[in-house]
Structure formats: structure tokens, C-alpha cells
Design a protein around this motif. Structure first.
Motif, PDB file in Angstrom:
ATOM      1  N   LYS A 243       0.974  -1.249  -0.007  1.00  0.00           N
ATOM      2  CA  LYS A 243       0.012  -0.011   0.117  1.00  0.00           C
ATOM      3  C   LYS A 243       0.641   1.188  -0.055  1.00  0.00           C
ATOM      4  CE  LYS A 243      -3.276   2.341   2.927  1.00  0.00           C
ATOM      5  NZ  LYS A 243      -4.784   2.415   3.064  1.00  0.00           N
TER       6      LYS A 243
ATOM      7  N   ASP B 235       2.114  11.420  -0.877  1.00  0.00           N
ATOM      8  CA  ASP B 235       1.164  10.729  -1.679  1.00  0.00           C
ATOM      9  C   ASP B 235       0.406   9.744  -0.949  1.00  0.00           C
ATOM     10  OD1 ASP B 235       1.434  12.046  -3.917  1.00  0.00           O
ATOM     11  OD2 ASP B 235       2.686  10.726  -4.936  1.00  0.00           O
ATOM     12  N   VAL B 236       1.150   9.107   0.051  1.00  0.00           N
ATOM     13  CA  VAL B 236       0.683   8.043   0.633  1.00  0.00           C
ATOM     14  C   VAL B 236      -0.559   8.504   1.944  1.00  0.00           C
ATOM     15  CG1 VAL B 236       1.350   6.449   2.756  1.00  0.00           C
ATOM     16  CG2 VAL B 236       2.894   6.411   0.729  1.00  0.00           C
TER      17      VAL B 236
ATOM     18  N   ASP C  81      -3.665   9.302   0.133  1.00  0.00           N
ATOM     19  CA  ASP C  81      -4.462   8.342  -0.052  1.00  0.00           C
ATOM     20  C   ASP C  81      -5.165   7.863   1.321  1.00  0.00           C
ATOM     21  OD1 ASP C  81      -3.676   7.923  -2.613  1.00  0.00           O
ATOM     22  OD2 ASP C  81      -1.979   6.177  -2.240  1.00  0.00           O
TER      23      ASP C  81
ATOM     24  N   ARG D 113      -8.065   9.963   1.548  1.00  0.00           N
ATOM     25  CA  ARG D 113      -9.119  10.118   0.892  1.00  0.00           C
ATOM     26  C   ARG D 113     -10.084   8.728   1.336  1.00  0.00           C
ATOM     27  NH1 ARG D 113      -5.438  10.029  -3.399  1.00  0.00           N
ATOM     28  NH2 ARG D 113      -5.136  12.246  -4.055  1.00  0.00           N
ATOM     29  N   GLU D 114      -9.273   7.831   2.088  1.00  0.00           N
ATOM     30  CA  GLU D 114      -9.945   6.673   2.656  1.00  0.00           C
ATOM     31  C   GLU D 114     -10.775   6.985   4.011  1.00  0.00           C
ATOM     32  OE1 GLU D 114      -7.100   3.746   3.407  1.00  0.00           O
ATOM     33  OE2 GLU D 114      -6.481   3.863   1.283  1.00  0.00           O
TER      34      GLU D 114
END
Lengths: 281, 248
Positions: free
Chosen positions: B129, B183-184, B187, B190-191
Motif C-alpha cells: 500500500k 502521496d501515501v 491516499d 481520501r480513505e
């Protein structure tokens, strides 16, 4: 090149630089050990009188010296761990007890501590037993009739004394690990002792290995002091042999060589372990 | 206030001193479930201290902190709260004697009591991930800063936290590695992860933050949103001064 590639290249370069010829990779101090071992063996084999005789007479003592050193050392590690954790404890009572122990013991010579434990402490226990006789007769009787086993007294003396120094080594080792390590472990939900066990101590061990190894070598030599409390170690056996033969030079030469063989060997082992357990931070 | 189940973090009138220095001065703040909150401000303003108080790496002198309905007052609660709150540090703080995989499995086994196999499966998923599945057996010393920080994020996520705290996660990184970490984090945002982030990465702030708090001298002096994060929209002179240095 990406930073990763640069990094990999850097690692490869250092790796190639480290390949040295065989004679350079071998720890040359081993030569000294083998030289001393050779001299000792030659003396025993080619001059059996008196060196062979001395060696045979000392054999029991060598065994006693080794077992007293090993048994004490295992206990010292335990005391050092507990003492070291005590020295950094937040609880002022635990910290106070550990600090007083370390400060007092480090201020008294080992020889005096051994004499105190063997000759003075039975008197203290007997006095205490007489006072206890009305309250707890069985325990009182045991204390009054106490007879200290010389081996046990010697181990206790060495453990108490060296435990104090070892506590300081453990404390310094634990404190040398960056604070962020404990914070990271705690922030993952680990308890203080879980963090110590899985995160801090495994790293601290690598830091304290050299001083702990040195302590072991020092302990082996200081174990000669137990000869004053009726333990038949190598030094005491040497004294007995000299008393009956008056061969002072030969006896002490042999005793010194045998100690040297053991300490040089151990120093090399310590140096080897040190190199083996170092890691990139 | 604490009846509101939407609030996952409630900080009420918290103060904290280090000797004579006031680190936090009567700070109140609530964070809702799934919200991404960013704290900015000059160094020494108390941002990191506030973050560290949320999982009790620092204790507060006065005031109250409730995390997911659990008040951070008794020792018993602290480990419970910490298991629900993941933390990512500026200096990564990976365990250097363990591989990336072991870094991620250790707390799962010790705290969550998962089996070795289960913990490793989760660790491999998380390494994938964060984009470095091939680094499972590398030691932290063999990883770049950006990779280390991503392992650290995976390590925190492995505990399945309800909240993630980020304490200047990119400040110790080379510019090229900042993006891979951000970026991680994007993400995660967004989750729907609840996140409290101390960072001056304006790109991340604009893309992910719901609310922005500006701290100065141990106080929250201004609250704003990414849309109105401009010099003209800020009321306080000190905020404008600070923003003029970080907004280009």
C-alpha cells in the motif's frame, strides 16, 4: 540517478572497499594468545619438574576459578539489569535504592567486601537471630547456627560488588538509545516493559557488549581475591604449593601464565562478538 | 460536549509548561471523525507538544483530553488510547535492529496478540500500500529517508488506528522524497482516516485539509480553511506574517 540509486551505489562501493587480504582480516592479537599458550604448554611438557607438577596441583583451582567466574557473572548480569533499570526508574523510591546501592558498593574495595561477607556478616546474622528467638524460633535457630559456604560467600561478594558496576553499564547502555525509540514503541501501544524487552534492550546489548566483556575479563582476574575467604581457587592453590615447596618463582610464573591464557582468550572472543553484532544505524 | 459522538478528539483548555516555558496555553480543539486537521505555526509554538499530548507522550498540566470517548487521565487508559492512535514522527524512529517487516509485525504480535502469520500478511499488504513491497527484508539503515518514513506509516497503520497523528513527517526528507510520503498521506485522507497533521507542506494542506489551525506561543490564534488560506483572508497580523513566508 534517483536518490535510491545513489544510495545503492554508495553501499556497493563501501562493500568492495571492505574486502581485505586474509592476513589483514585475521585479528593479529590471536598470535599473542597462541604464543602464551605455546610457552605455557612447552613449560609443562618439557620441564615437568616443577612446572608439570605445579600445573597438576593447580588443576582443581583452575576449575574453581572458572566456575566461580561463570556463576558470578550470570548473577551479575541479572543484578546489573535490575540495577540499571532501577537507576533510570521514574519512581523515586526505586531510583533511590538503586542509586544508594551503586554509590555505596563502588566506594568499598572488593577485598574488604569479601572479608566483610565471610567473617563479619555471620556475626550480624547471629545477633539478629538471638533477637528474633521469641518471635520466630525456627528462623532464629537457623540464623544462629549459620555457617557460610566459602564458595557461596565468594559468589555473593563478587556479585554484589560487580553488580554495582554492571548496573552503571546497563544504565548507560539504555540511556544511549535515542528517546524516539521508546516513544515510537509506546505510541504503538506497547507497555514500558514490552518496549524495553523488544526495542530498547536488543539495541542496548550491542552498545554494552564491549564494556560487559571487559567486566568479565576483570572479574576473572579479581576472582583471585576470593582466595582470602577459604575458596581453593587457582591463586590459593598456588599459595599452598609455594608454602610446601618454596618454589616461589616457578609457582607464580605458572599461575600468571594460566591467568594470561584465559584472559587473552576471552578478550579475543569479546572482540569477535563486538564486530559480529555491530549494525548500521 | 463529550456527548457528541462525532467528535473523536476533544481537547479542552489544555495547558502545559516545560519549566518556565509555556508550551501550551489554554488550548481547546475538537476533531470530528474522518476529518483532516492541519496545525501550522512557527517553531516553538507548541504544535508538536499538542500532538504529543493526544497520545500522552507528554502529560498535560491542566485541562482535559478525550480520545474516542476515553479520557486520558488514568494510566490504564493510556495504552488503550495509544493502540487507537497511530503516530508518525519527524525522525521516523524505526527500530534499527529489525527489518521493515519486523518493524511492522512487532507491535501487532505483542500488543494485538496476532499470530506471526497473520501479522506478516498484514505487513506485506501495508508495504504494498505504501509502495515498497520489495523492501520487506531491508533494515532501516538500508532504506532512503522517504522509504523509512513510509515503513513508519505502515507500522502505525498495522495497529488499525482510528486516528493518525503526523508530526512534521516530511521535514527531515530531501525534496525528492517528500512527494512519495505525501502521496501515501493523501491516499489515507481520501480513505476517510482521521488525521491531525503538523506540517508546512502547503500542497498537502490545500489538497487534504478540512480545517487549519494556526498556533503561536502555545495558543491557537486562528482557524481557517484551505479555501480562505490567503494573506488577505487572515485576521491576525502574526498569521499573515508567517504565511507570507511559506506561501509563494
Amino acid at each position: 540517478m534517483t536518490p535510491d540509486e545513489i544510495r545503492i551505489k554508495r553501499i556497493t562501493i563501501t562493500a568492495t572497499e571492505e574486502v581485505k587480504p586474509l592476513w589483514e582480516r585475521i585479528d593479529r592479537w590471536w598470535l599473542l594468545f597462541f604464543a602464551v599458550l605455546l610457552i605455557t604448554s612447552l613449560l609443562i611438557l618439557y620441564r615437568p619438574d616443577p612446572y608439570g607438577r605445579i600445573f597438576v596441583f593447580l588443576q582443581d583451582g583452575i576449575r574453581v576459578t572458572m566456575s566461580i567466574t561463570v556463576v558470578s557473572f550470570l548473577l551479575i548480569l541479572l543484578v546489573g539489569l535490575i540495577g540499571g533499570l532501577g537507576r533510570i526508574a521514574k519512581n523515586p523510591l526505586i531510583k533511590g535504592i538503586a542509586s544508594i546501592y551503586v554509590e555505596i558498593i563502588r566506594g568499598i574495595p572488593l577485598l574488604v567486601q569479601l572479608l566483610f561477607i565471610y567473617y563479619a556478616s555471620p556475626i550480624l546474622l547471629r545477633d539478629f537471630g538471638t533477637k528474633l528467638i521469641g518471635l520466630w524460633p525456627s528462623m532464629a535457630n537457623r540464623l544462629i547456627n549459620i555457617k557460610l559456604n566459602p564458595f557461596g560467600a565468594a559468589v555473593a561478594g563478587l556479585t554484589i560488588c560487580y553488580g554495582a558496576y554492571m548496573s552503571e553499564i546497563f544504565r548507560a547502555g539504555i540511556e544511549s538509545i535515542p528517546k524516539g525509540q521508546m516513544e515510537a514503541a509506546r505510541s504503538l501501544g506497547m507497555s514500558y516493559f514490552q518496549a524495553m524487552r523488544y526495542v530498547i534492550l536488543p539495541q542496548a546489548v550491542r552498545v554494552i557488549l564491549p564494556p560487559v566483556g571487559n567486566e568479565f575479563v576483570a572479574l576473572l582476574k579479581d576472582s583471585s581475591l576470593v582466595s582470602v575467604v577459604a575458596v581453593a581457587d587457582m591463586t590459593r592453590r598456588g599459595r599452598e604449593f609455594m608454602a610446601s615447596t618454596f618454589l616461589a618463582l616457578e609457582t607464580w610464573m605458572m599461575v600468571a601464565l594460566l591467568y594470561l591464557v584465559m584472559t587473552l582468550f576471552l578478550s579475543r572472543i569479546v572482540a569477535y562478538l563486538e564486530r559480529k553484532t555491530s549494525f548500521v544505524r | 460536549m463529550s456527548d457528541n459522538v462525532d467528535n473523536i478528539i476533544e481537547i479542552e483548555r489544555v495547558s502545559k509548561r516545560f519549566g518556565r516555558v509555556v508550551a501550551l496555553d489554554d488550548v481547546s480543539l475538537t476533531v470530528k471523525r474522518g476529518e483532516v486537521v492541519v496545525i501550522i505555526g512557527p517553531s516553538g509554538s507548541g504544535k508538536s507538544t499538542l500532538l504529543r499530548c493526544i497520545n500522552h507522550l507528554e502529560s498535560v498540566d491542566s485541562g482535559r483530553i478525550v480520545v474516542d470517548g476515553i479520557p486520558l487521565t488514568e494510566a490504564k487508559n493510556i495504552d488503550k488510547v495509544r493502540a487507537e492512535v497511530g503516530m508518525v514522527f519527524q525522525s521516523f524512529n524505526l527500530f534499527p535492529h529489525l527489518t521493515a517487516l519486523e518493524n511492522i509485525t512487532l507491535a501487532q504480535r505483542v500488543v494485538r496478540k496476532r499470530s506471526q502469520k497473520e501479522a506478516e500478511e498484514i505487513a506485506h499488504q501495508l508495504l504494498a500500500k505504501v509502495g515498497i513491497p520489495e523492501k520487506a527484508n531491508a533494515y532501516p539503515g538500508q532504506l532512503s529517508g522517504g522509504q523509512q518514513q513510509r515503513v513508519a506509516i505502515a507500522r502505525a497503520l498495522a495497529m488499525q488506528p482510528k486516528i493518525m497523528l503526523f508530526d512534521e513527517p516530511t521535514s527531515a526528507l530531501d525534496p525528492e522524497m517528500i512527494k512519495e510520503v505525501l502521496d501515501v498521506m493523501l491516499d489515507l485522507a481520501r480513505e476517510g482516516m482521521t488525521m491531525v497533521v503538523v506540517s508546512h507542506e502547503m500542497g498537502f494542506v490545500k489538497a487534504a485539509a478540512k480545517r487549519i489551525f494556526f498556533m503561536c506561543d502555545g495558543r491557537i490564534i486562528e482557524e481557517t480553511t484551505p479555501d480562505s488560506l490567503s494573506l488577505a483572508a487572515c485576521k491576525e497580523e502574526r498569521t499573515r506574517q508567517f504565511l507570507s513566508k511559506i506561501l509563494i
